[in-house]
Design a protein around this motif. Structure first.
Motif, PDB file in Angstrom:
ATOM      1  N   GLY A 127      -3.302  43.285  68.496  1.00  0.00           N
ATOM      2  CA  GLY A 127      -2.412  42.903  69.595  1.00  0.00           C
ATOM      3  C   GLY A 127      -3.068  43.048  70.942  1.00  0.00           C
ATOM      4  O   GLY A 127      -2.978  42.160  71.799  1.00  0.00           O
ATOM      5  N   MET A 128      -3.782  44.163  71.124  1.00  0.00           N
ATOM      6  CA  MET A 128      -4.451  44.417  72.393  1.00  0.00           C
ATOM      7  C   MET A 128      -5.410  43.282  72.744  1.00  0.00           C
ATOM      8  O   MET A 128      -5.454  42.822  73.852  1.00  0.00           O
ATOM      9  CB  MET A 128      -5.245  45.711  72.295  1.00  0.00           C
ATOM     10  N   LEU A 141      -4.996  57.232  76.954  1.00  0.00           N
ATOM     11  CA  LEU A 141      -4.701  56.204  75.958  1.00  0.00           C
ATOM     12  C   LEU A 141      -3.211  55.913  75.899  1.00  0.00           C
ATOM     13  O   LEU A 141      -2.789  54.756  75.852  1.00  0.00           O
ATOM     14  CB  LEU A 141      -5.176  56.664  74.574  1.00  0.00           C
ATOM     15  N   ILE A 142      -2.399  56.975  75.894  1.00  0.00           N
ATOM     16  CA  ILE A 142      -0.956  56.784  75.779  1.00  0.00           C
ATOM     17  C   ILE A 142      -0.423  56.028  76.993  1.00  0.00           C
ATOM     18  O   ILE A 142       0.306  55.031  76.867  1.00  0.00           O
ATOM     19  CB  ILE A 142      -0.246  58.148  75.617  1.00  0.00           C
ATOM     20  N   LEU A 170     -15.083  58.569  69.749  1.00  0.00           N
ATOM     21  CA  LEU A 170     -13.689  58.250  70.056  1.00  0.00           C
ATOM     22  C   LEU A 170     -13.381  58.396  71.542  1.00  0.00           C
ATOM     23  O   LEU A 170     -12.444  57.794  72.050  1.00  0.00           O
ATOM     24  CB  LEU A 170     -12.756  59.150  69.243  1.00  0.00           C
ATOM     25  N   LEU A 171     -14.188  59.208  72.250  1.00  0.00           N
ATOM     26  CA  LEU A 171     -13.909  59.429  73.668  1.00  0.00           C
ATOM     27  C   LEU A 171     -14.112  58.158  74.488  1.00  0.00           C
ATOM     28  O   LEU A 171     -13.512  57.988  75.540  1.00  0.00           O
ATOM     29  CB  LEU A 171     -14.819  60.538  74.217  1.00  0.00           C
ATOM     30  N   ALA A 212      -1.302  52.380  76.990  1.00  0.00           N
ATOM     31  CA  ALA A 212      -0.462  51.590  76.098  1.00  0.00           C
ATOM     32  C   ALA A 212       0.910  51.376  76.719  1.00  0.00           C
ATOM     33  O   ALA A 212       1.489  50.288  76.627  1.00  0.00           O
ATOM     34  CB  ALA A 212      -0.344  52.279  74.742  1.00  0.00           C
ATOM     35  N   VAL A 213       1.439  52.413  77.392  1.00  0.00           N
ATOM     36  CA  VAL A 213       2.759  52.285  78.021  1.00  0.00           C
ATOM     37  C   VAL A 213       2.702  51.241  79.133  1.00  0.00           C
ATOM     38  O   VAL A 213       3.564  50.355  79.217  1.00  0.00           O
ATOM     39  CB  VAL A 213       3.233  53.648  78.579  1.00  0.00           C
ATOM     40  N   LEU A 260     -10.428  66.248  75.934  1.00  0.00           N
ATOM     41  CA  LEU A 260      -9.784  65.533  74.822  1.00  0.00           C
ATOM     42  C   LEU A 260      -8.331  65.224  75.155  1.00  0.00           C
ATOM     43  O   LEU A 260      -7.830  64.135  74.878  1.00  0.00           O
ATOM     44  CB  LEU A 260      -9.823  66.382  73.550  1.00  0.00           C
ATOM     45  N   VAL A 261      -7.648  66.212  75.728  1.00  0.00           N
ATOM     46  CA  VAL A 261      -6.240  66.013  76.088  1.00  0.00           C
ATOM     47  C   VAL A 261      -6.130  64.908  77.129  1.00  0.00           C
ATOM     48  O   VAL A 261      -5.270  64.020  77.030  1.00  0.00           O
ATOM     49  CB  VAL A 261      -5.624  67.331  76.605  1.00  0.00           C
ATOM     50  N   VAL A 288     -13.401  55.152  73.502  1.00  0.00           N
ATOM     51  CA  VAL A 288     -12.390  54.124  73.209  1.00  0.00           C
ATOM     52  C   VAL A 288     -11.481  53.809  74.414  1.00  0.00           C
ATOM     53  O   VAL A 288     -11.327  52.645  74.782  1.00  0.00           O
ATOM     54  CB  VAL A 288     -11.559  54.519  71.964  1.00  0.00           C
ATOM     55  N   LEU A 291       4.806  50.061  70.849  1.00  0.00           N
ATOM     56  CA  LEU A 291       3.425  50.145  71.342  1.00  0.00           C
ATOM     57  C   LEU A 291       2.456  50.111  70.154  1.00  0.00           C
ATOM     58  O   LEU A 291       2.838  50.410  69.034  1.00  0.00           O
ATOM     59  CB  LEU A 291       3.196  51.437  72.135  1.00  0.00           C
ATOM     60  N   ASN A 292       1.208  49.766  70.460  1.00  0.00           N
ATOM     61  CA  ASN A 292       0.188  49.636  69.429  1.00  0.00           C
ATOM     62  C   ASN A 292       0.030  50.928  68.614  1.00  0.00           C
ATOM     63  O   ASN A 292      -0.342  51.974  69.138  1.00  0.00           O
ATOM     64  CB  ASN A 292      -1.138  49.270  70.099  1.00  0.00           C
ATOM     65  N   TYR A 294       2.487  47.833  77.855  1.00  0.00           N
ATOM     66  CA  TYR A 294       3.801  47.389  77.373  1.00  0.00           C
ATOM     67  C   TYR A 294       4.691  46.933  78.520  1.00  0.00           C
ATOM     68  O   TYR A 294       5.304  45.866  78.477  1.00  0.00           O
ATOM     69  CB  TYR A 294       4.457  48.548  76.606  1.00  0.00           C
ATOM     70  N   ALA A 310      -6.540  61.547  75.533  1.00  0.00           N
ATOM     71  CA  ALA A 310      -5.349  61.166  74.775  1.00  0.00           C
ATOM     72  C   ALA A 310      -4.248  60.676  75.718  1.00  0.00           C
ATOM     73  O   ALA A 310      -3.619  59.645  75.480  1.00  0.00           O
ATOM     74  CB  ALA A 310      -4.853  62.342  73.958  1.00  0.00           C
ATOM     75  N   LEU A 355      -6.599  62.779  68.830  1.00  0.00           N
ATOM     76  CA  LEU A 355      -7.483  63.387  69.832  1.00  0.00           C
ATOM     77  C   LEU A 355      -6.737  64.428  70.656  1.00  0.00           C
ATOM     78  O   LEU A 355      -7.220  65.535  70.894  1.00  0.00           O
ATOM     79  CB  LEU A 355      -8.019  62.319  70.789  1.00  0.00           C
ATOM     80  N   GLY A 356      -5.532  64.061  71.114  1.00  0.00           N
ATOM     81  CA  GLY A 356      -4.778  64.939  72.003  1.00  0.00           C
ATOM     82  C   GLY A 356      -4.416  66.252  71.328  1.00  0.00           C
ATOM     83  O   GLY A 356      -4.532  67.320  71.930  1.00  0.00           O
ATOM     84  N   VAL A 360      -3.622  52.558  68.617  1.00  0.00           N
ATOM     85  CA  VAL A 360      -4.002  53.229  69.859  1.00  0.00           C
ATOM     86  C   VAL A 360      -3.269  54.564  69.975  1.00  0.00           C
ATOM     87  O   VAL A 360      -3.875  55.608  70.260  1.00  0.00           O
ATOM     88  CB  VAL A 360      -3.678  52.341  71.074  1.00  0.00           C
ATOM     89  N   ILE A 361      -1.964  54.558  69.726  1.00  0.00           N
ATOM     90  CA  ILE A 361      -1.188  55.791  69.840  1.00  0.00           C
ATOM     91  C   ILE A 361      -1.638  56.799  68.770  1.00  0.00           C
ATOM     92  O   ILE A 361      -1.723  57.999  69.032  1.00  0.00           O
ATOM     93  CB  ILE A 361       0.326  55.491  69.716  1.00  0.00           C
ATOM     94  N   PHE A 383     -10.856  50.219  76.632  1.00  0.00           N
ATOM     95  CA  PHE A 383      -9.535  49.608  76.845  1.00  0.00           C
ATOM     96  C   PHE A 383      -9.221  49.468  78.328  1.00  0.00           C
ATOM     97  O   PHE A 383      -8.705  48.445  78.769  1.00  0.00           O
ATOM     98  CB  PHE A 383      -8.446  50.430  76.164  1.00  0.00           C
ATOM     99  N   GLY A 428      -7.413  68.512  71.020  1.00  0.00           N
ATOM    100  CA  GLY A 428      -7.678  69.217  72.273  1.00  0.00           C
ATOM    101  C   GLY A 428      -6.629  70.273  72.557  1.00  0.00           C
ATOM    102  O   GLY A 428      -6.944  71.410  72.922  1.00  0.00           O
ATOM    103  N   LEU A 429      -5.362  69.898  72.378  1.00  0.00           N
ATOM    104  CA  LEU A 429      -4.260  70.781  72.742  1.00  0.00           C
ATOM    105  C   LEU A 429      -4.255  72.056  71.899  1.00  0.00           C
ATOM    106  O   LEU A 429      -4.120  73.167  72.431  1.00  0.00           O
ATOM    107  CB  LEU A 429      -2.926  70.035  72.578  1.00  0.00           C
ATOM    108  N   ALA A 437      -4.769  58.380  69.911  1.00  0.00           N
ATOM    109  CA  ALA A 437      -4.449  59.269  71.036  1.00  0.00           C
ATOM    110  C   ALA A 437      -3.861  60.575  70.521  1.00  0.00           C
ATOM    111  O   ALA A 437      -4.226  61.661  70.983  1.00  0.00           O
ATOM    112  CB  ALA A 437      -3.480  58.580  71.988  1.00  0.00           C
TER     113      ALA A 437
END
Lengths: 365, 311
Positions: A5-6, A346-347, A294-295, A350-351, A339-340, A297, B92-93, A354, A343, B103-104, B96-97, A301, B107-108, B100
């Motif tokens: 989709g992206m 990325l979230i 993964l970092l 995506a939001v 990492l946080v 990615v 949402l995709n 959308y 993440a 990974l999150g 991707v989520i 985007f 880390g958390l 995320a």
């Protein structure tokens, strides 16, 4: 497969709306990038607050250390080369709708091959040839590591996210096996490969500590961008990514393109691993795994698969990593905080994607 | 080599296989529920890891293993509710989520662990064991298979229950419809969003319990990044099981054995780098995928958000 989709949306976005909408479109595309970054930093800051750390002090320190001191800035530029090469590999794959998430395994195997070949060849071949041979051999090995997931996807439609991740775990362990069983430098107690002497590594730029690998990385990113946007091969990949069914109808050999793209993507990531060894470390120690795969990615985007844009984001992300590294020691916020942030980025990406999509639907673009 | 074949070794190998396999079984069954309903739950690794952390913290401070499992399940479901909100409700995709989330949470949990315990890794006591009457007296197998933490038996009961749910209940039918033809389910008056939300929450709960088992029973402590790809193996199990819970159990047993070999071979005094053995489970996944590639089946609507009236 699915999950493209992206990709499809990017193509819609790139065409954009002409005429008087132009100004608003520019604002919108700036917002699409700025808003997720800001939100990620703010929410990350709130998490720091909850953990009892001062977010302003943390971000301030990271920015100072990563961008505003000469030493830090050199480290930041040095860190850019592996990240850029990984980004180049991901752009190729993502544009074609392929989720190559096996970057860590590909990167590490390539690094070990370089660390094994380099010291062995340097006495035999001239320096330049050694460097080139290392890069090529590493790219080939990394590329081969992606062949099984590529074939499984091309022939049977097996989800490449899973298979490339499995190959990644496998590759990380295999890299350690290679070091411990075959390339262990006998003069060291901790398992690691022989070390490429500093004078035989990639030359430094002028009087800095930055190695010339960053130039290679920049050139590769630009070439990849031109290949994806200006050549028939690139166009074919974009069609496969946007709509595989249509690609079949257009007479494209989707299976072959999938395998070629997957391998190319992995090979580029492998060059990243090779350059990191040739430029910075000269050796690989067992259990070393920077886990950059993964970092990168979210950067790709954020850049909407655009090679030029990814350069800027990589610069900022390198600064964040370098600053975050020393903040871990100085301020006591572990490196895992990055990492946080990734993440959250990325979230929110995506939001925002959308919301932007909803807005387009409303105005009928 | 003789060491490989003696009874004590065999017992410890099988016992280890169960311990290593149960988290995979729970994650695989959970993922199967999501995949049936058309959700590709890549974030399951993060759900497991968060369950491992919350489960460990709860058990550590309360001293109760049962509370630890419940907290692990809730932790996993909490992470899953993020997927419900972002992917199921707003479409949402999912990939991707999912990335995320993984990974999150990595880390958390590493951060939380650091701020809670600094650089120490406190251990829990030995987890309680139920030795099943009669069965646990069988030589070798009894000790290896029938004297475990109750969660192990619950996981097997759950597998059997899922066979029934998928085959004979409306819940099972609804899940399958949500993955195969969401529009039909919608037309029948059942909410696709609610069905999928339920499925994802169940996945989160189960993988959270699996994570808690890994930390509290398997390891006895929490280490950052400790799930190490178990969630992804769960996804593979669900993919290959083609909607049949029994196959998830068989797959989990297979991977459990190859994971248990890691420790068993070391105990047996075989002198090869641990990395060789660590490759086993992943090599096994690839081998199985290559051999059975043709047979893995996923629902047609997998990974696609459902928007009423579209398509």
């Amino acid at each position: 497969m699915r999950g493209t989709g992206m990709t499809a949306e990017v193509h819609v976005a790139q065409r954009g709306a002409p005429g008087h909408e132009g100004g608003r479109e520019i604002v919108a595309s700036v917002l699409r990038v700025a808003v997720p970054i800001l939100l990620a930093l703010v929410v990350g800051g709130i998490i720091l607050l909850i953990l009892g750390k001062d977010p302003i002090a943390y971000y301030g320190y990271v920015a100072r250390r990563g961008l505003l001191t000469w030493g830090g800035l050199q480290e930041t530029f040095t860190r850019m080369s592996p990240l850029l090469l990984i980004a180049a590999g991901l752009i190729v794959a993502f544009r074609a709708g392929i989720w190559n998430l096996g970057g860590d395994g590909q990167f590490l195997l390539a690094a070990v091959i370089t660390a094994a070949l380099g010291p062995a060849l340097v006495g035999v071949l001239p320096k330049a040839l050694t460097l080139i041979a290392c890069v090529i051999a590493s790219a080939i090995v990394a590329g081969l590591w992606a062949v099984i997931p590529a074939i499984l996807k091309a022939r049977y439609g097996i989800n490449e996210i899973i298979t490339s991740l499995m190959m990644s775990f496998l590759g990380i362990s295999f890299a350690n096996v290679l070091i411990k069983l075959f390339f262990w430098d006998p003069s060291t107690t901790v398992p690691q490969t022989r070390t490429l002497p500093v004078e035989d590594r990639l030359p430094r730029l002028f009087d800095t500590t930055i190695h010339s690998g960053v130039l290679i990385a920049l050139a590769v990113v630009v070439l990849v961008h031109l290949m994806m946007t200006r050549t028939a091969f690139g166009l074919k990949l974009q069609v496969v990514g946007a709509n595989p069914a249509a690609a079949v109808h257009a007479g494209l050999n989707v299976a072959w393109l999938t395998i070629a793209t997957f391998t190319l993507s992995a090979a580029l990531i492998g060059i990243g691993g090779s350059v990191e060894i040739l430029g910075v470390f000269g050796t690989v120690r067992a259990d070393w795994n920077p886990a950059f795969g993964l970092l990168v990615v979210p950067l790709v985007f954020l850049a909407r698969f655009n090679g030029y844009a990814v350069i800027g984001f990589t610069l900022f992300f390198s600064a964040l990593m370098i600053g975050g590294d020393s903040a871990a020691r100085r301020i006591g916020v572990p490196q895992h905080f990055v990492l946080v942030l990734v993440a959250l980025l990325l979230i929110f990406l995506a939001v925002v994607e959308y919301l932007d999509h909803q807005r387009r639907k409303r105005i009928g673009a | 080599m003789e060491a490989l074949l003696n009874q004590a070794f065999l017992t410890s190998l099988l016992f280890g296989a169960v311990t290593a396999g149960v988290p995979l079984l729970l994650a695989g069954l959970g993922e199967q529920i999501s995949e049936k309903a058309g959700v590709l739950n890549i974030g399951i690794e993060g759900m497991m890891l968060f369950g491992a952390y919350t489960g460990f913290v709860a058990a550590y401070y309360s001293g109760s293993f049962s509370l630890g499992f419940v907290a692990g399940g809730i932790g996993g479901a909490l992470v899953a509710s993020l997927v419900v909100l972002l992917c199921i409700r707003y479409g949402l995709n999912q990939i991707v989520i999912g990335i995320a989330i993984t990974l999150g949470i990595e880390g958390l949990t590493a951060l939380l662990h650091y701020f809670q315990f600094s650089r120490t890794y406190p251990r829990l006591d030995q987890a309680p064991v139920w030795a099943l009457p009669f069965l646990s007296d069988i030589p070798v197998l009894g000790r290896a298979l029938f004297s475990h933490n109750p969660i192990v038996y619950l996981a097997v009961v759950l597998m059997i229950a899922l066979v029934w749910v998928f085959r004979a209940t409306y819940v099972g039918l609804n899940l399958e419809a949500a993955g195969n033809k969401p529009a039909a389910l919608d037309a029948a008056g059942v909410s696709v969003v609610k069905t999928r939300a339920f499925a994802v929450l169940a996945t989160g709960f189960l993988s959270g319990v699996g994570g808690a088992y890994m930390a509290n029973v398997g390891a006895g402590l929490f280490v950052p990044f400790m799930t190490g790809g178990a969630g992804f193996i769960g996804i593979v199990l669900a993919m290959l099981a083609r909607g049949k819970p029994v196959w998830v159990l068989l797959g989990a047993a297979l991977f459990g054995i190859s994971l248990a070999m890691t420790t068993a071979l070391q105990v047996g005094g075989i002198n090869i780098p641990t990395d060789v053995v660590q490759m086993l489970p992943f090599a096994m996944v690839m081998l199985v995928l290559v051999i059975f590639a043709r047979h893995s089946v996923l629902p047609p609507a997998l990974g696609l958000p459902y928007v009423r009236g579209e398509r």
